[in-house]
Scaffold this motif. Structure first.
Motif, PDB file in Angstrom:
ATOM      1  N   ALA A 120       7.768   2.157   4.702  1.00  0.00           N
ATOM      2  CA  ALA A 120       7.849   1.535   5.271  1.00  0.00           C
ATOM      3  C   ALA A 120       7.444   0.363   5.366  1.00  0.00           C
ATOM      4  N   LEU A 121       6.002   0.223   5.749  1.00  0.00           N
ATOM      5  CA  LEU A 121       5.328  -1.276   5.727  1.00  0.00           C
ATOM      6  C   LEU A 121       4.657  -1.695   4.955  1.00  0.00           C
ATOM      7  N   LYS A 122       4.409  -3.320   4.960  1.00  0.00           N
ATOM      8  CA  LYS A 122       3.552  -3.714   3.520  1.00  0.00           C
ATOM      9  C   LYS A 122       2.301  -2.689   3.511  1.00  0.00           C
ATOM     10  N   GLY A 123       1.885  -2.303   1.806  1.00  0.00           N
ATOM     11  CA  GLY A 123       1.202  -1.921   1.495  1.00  0.00           C
ATOM     12  C   GLY A 123      -0.608  -3.015   1.561  1.00  0.00           C
ATOM     13  N   ILE A 124      -1.718  -2.465   1.448  1.00  0.00           N
ATOM     14  CA  ILE A 124      -2.547  -3.140   0.958  1.00  0.00           C
ATOM     15  C   ILE A 124      -2.708  -2.203  -1.172  1.00  0.00           C
ATOM     16  N   SER A 125      -3.828  -3.301  -1.613  1.00  0.00           N
ATOM     17  CA  SER A 125      -4.253  -2.649  -2.386  1.00  0.00           C
ATOM     18  C   SER A 125      -5.271  -1.350  -2.381  1.00  0.00           C
ATOM     19  N   ALA A 126      -5.614  -1.010  -2.818  1.00  0.00           N
ATOM     20  CA  ALA A 126      -6.886  -0.062  -3.120  1.00  0.00           C
ATOM     21  C   ALA A 126      -8.113  -0.632  -2.900  1.00  0.00           C
ATOM     22  N   GLY A 127      -7.711  -1.546  -3.830  1.00  0.00           N
ATOM     23  CA  GLY A 127      -9.513  -2.615  -3.991  1.00  0.00           C
ATOM     24  C   GLY A 127      -9.405  -3.768  -2.471  1.00  0.00           C
ATOM     25  N   GLU A 128      -8.578  -4.196  -2.304  1.00  0.00           N
ATOM     26  CA  GLU A 128      -8.822  -4.584  -1.059  1.00  0.00           C
ATOM     27  C   GLU A 128      -9.134  -4.129   0.320  1.00  0.00           C
ATOM     28  N   CYS A 129      -8.457  -2.684   0.170  1.00  0.00           N
ATOM     29  CA  CYS A 129      -8.939  -1.176   1.275  1.00  0.00           C
ATOM     30  C   CYS A 129     -10.588  -1.313   1.374  1.00  0.00           C
ATOM     31  N   PRO A 167      -0.968   1.579   5.370  1.00  0.00           N
ATOM     32  CA  PRO A 167      -0.580   1.981   3.868  1.00  0.00           C
ATOM     33  C   PRO A 167      -1.346   1.225   3.526  1.00  0.00           C
ATOM     34  N   VAL A 168      -1.500   2.197   2.008  1.00  0.00           N
ATOM     35  CA  VAL A 168      -2.407   1.899   0.805  1.00  0.00           C
ATOM     36  C   VAL A 168      -1.814   2.185   0.153  1.00  0.00           C
ATOM     37  N   ASP A 169      -1.486   1.075  -0.912  1.00  0.00           N
ATOM     38  CA  ASP A 169      -0.747   1.180  -2.407  1.00  0.00           C
ATOM     39  C   ASP A 169      -1.751   1.696  -3.296  1.00  0.00           C
ATOM     40  N   THR A 170      -1.234   2.982  -3.551  1.00  0.00           N
ATOM     41  CA  THR A 170      -1.833   4.100  -4.706  1.00  0.00           C
ATOM     42  C   THR A 170      -1.012   4.180  -5.686  1.00  0.00           C
ATOM     43  N   GLU A 171      -1.822   4.537  -6.852  1.00  0.00           N
ATOM     44  CA  GLU A 171      -0.943   5.907  -7.875  1.00  0.00           C
ATOM     45  C   GLU A 171       0.664   6.546  -7.146  1.00  0.00           C
ATOM     46  N   PHE A 172      -0.460   7.184  -6.418  1.00  0.00           N
ATOM     47  CA  PHE A 172       0.245   7.931  -5.990  1.00  0.00           C
ATOM     48  C   PHE A 172       1.230   7.686  -5.659  1.00  0.00           C
ATOM     49  N   ASN A 173       1.803   6.933  -4.480  1.00  0.00           N
ATOM     50  CA  ASN A 173       2.940   6.332  -4.561  1.00  0.00           C
ATOM     51  C   ASN A 173       4.235   6.259  -5.168  1.00  0.00           C
ATOM     52  N   SER A 174       3.617   6.281  -6.811  1.00  0.00           N
ATOM     53  CA  SER A 174       4.784   6.017  -8.126  1.00  0.00           C
ATOM     54  C   SER A 174       5.308   7.313  -8.422  1.00  0.00           C
ATOM     55  N   VAL A 175       3.547   8.200  -7.873  1.00  0.00           N
ATOM     56  CA  VAL A 175       3.953   8.899  -8.772  1.00  0.00           C
ATOM     57  C   VAL A 175       4.616  10.406  -8.413  1.00  0.00           C
ATOM     58  N   ALA A 176       4.832   9.977  -6.619  1.00  0.00           N
ATOM     59  CA  ALA A 176       5.581  10.715  -5.496  1.00  0.00           C
ATOM     60  C   ALA A 176       7.190   9.975  -5.404  1.00  0.00           C
ATOM     61  N   ASN A 177       7.422   8.666  -6.113  1.00  0.00           N
ATOM     62  CA  ASN A 177       8.463   8.248  -5.926  1.00  0.00           C
ATOM     63  C   ASN A 177       8.630   7.952  -4.444  1.00  0.00           C
ATOM     64  N   GLY A 187       6.733   9.780  13.398  1.00  0.00           N
ATOM     65  CA  GLY A 187       8.114  10.368  12.109  1.00  0.00           C
ATOM     66  C   GLY A 187       9.601   9.487  11.772  1.00  0.00           C
ATOM     67  N   ASN A 188       9.690   8.723  12.374  1.00  0.00           N
ATOM     68  CA  ASN A 188      10.785   7.603  11.574  1.00  0.00           C
ATOM     69  C   ASN A 188      10.453   6.887  10.618  1.00  0.00           C
ATOM     70  N   GLN A 189       8.456   6.594  11.056  1.00  0.00           N
ATOM     71  CA  GLN A 189       8.628   5.501   9.698  1.00  0.00           C
ATOM     72  C   GLN A 189       8.226   6.426   8.490  1.00  0.00           C
ATOM     73  N   GLN A 190       7.320   7.412   8.693  1.00  0.00           N
ATOM     74  CA  GLN A 190       7.703   8.491   7.797  1.00  0.00           C
ATOM     75  C   GLN A 190       8.720   8.810   6.671  1.00  0.00           C
ATOM     76  N   LYS A 191       9.746   9.028   7.422  1.00  0.00           N
ATOM     77  CA  LYS A 191      11.268   9.745   7.173  1.00  0.00           C
ATOM     78  C   LYS A 191      12.032   8.254   6.086  1.00  0.00           C
ATOM     79  N   LYS A 192      11.162   6.780   6.143  1.00  0.00           N
ATOM     80  CA  LYS A 192      12.348   5.862   5.554  1.00  0.00           C
ATOM     81  C   LYS A 192      11.198   6.105   4.340  1.00  0.00           C
ATOM     82  N   LYS A 193      10.097   6.625   4.423  1.00  0.00           N
ATOM     83  CA  LYS A 193       9.487   6.950   2.781  1.00  0.00           C
ATOM     84  C   LYS A 193      10.235   7.768   1.516  1.00  0.00           C
ATOM     85  N   LEU A 194      11.062   8.927   2.365  1.00  0.00           N
ATOM     86  CA  LEU A 194      12.091   9.451   1.274  1.00  0.00           C
ATOM     87  C   LEU A 194      13.061   8.878   0.371  1.00  0.00           C
TER      88      LEU A 194
END
Length: 72
Positions: free
Chosen positions: A15-24, A1-11, A65-72
């Motif tokens: 479930a897993l710790k993301g990395i920064s876009a720059g690091e990616c 997972p990559v932490d981006t602005e989209f995550n905030s906008v999509a709220n 699927g379970n990992q994706q559901k944790k995002k909700l």
């Protein structure tokens, strides 16, 4: 997972710790110049990609699927 602005906008939160876009980007460019075909940043994601080969596909789909559901 990559932490981006989209995550905030999509709220959503991963479930897993993301990395920064720059690091990616830095990691991907470094590996690209080393002529790597598949680039997977992070130890957890590398381990997941490796071990997913040994898990039956239906079980892998359920886990994903379970990992994706944790995002909700």
């Amino acid at each position: 997972p990559v932490d981006t602005e989209f995550n905030s906008v999509a709220n959503v939160r991963f479930a897993l710790k993301g990395i920064s876009a720059g690091e990616c980007v830095k990691y991907a460019i470094d590996r690209m110049f080393k002529k790597n075909t598949v680039i997977i940043p992070g130890k957890v994601m590398k381990a997941g990609a490796f071990f997913s080969r040994f898990i039956p596909q239906n079980m892998l789909i359920t886990i994903t699927g379970n990992q994706q559901k944790k995002k909700l």
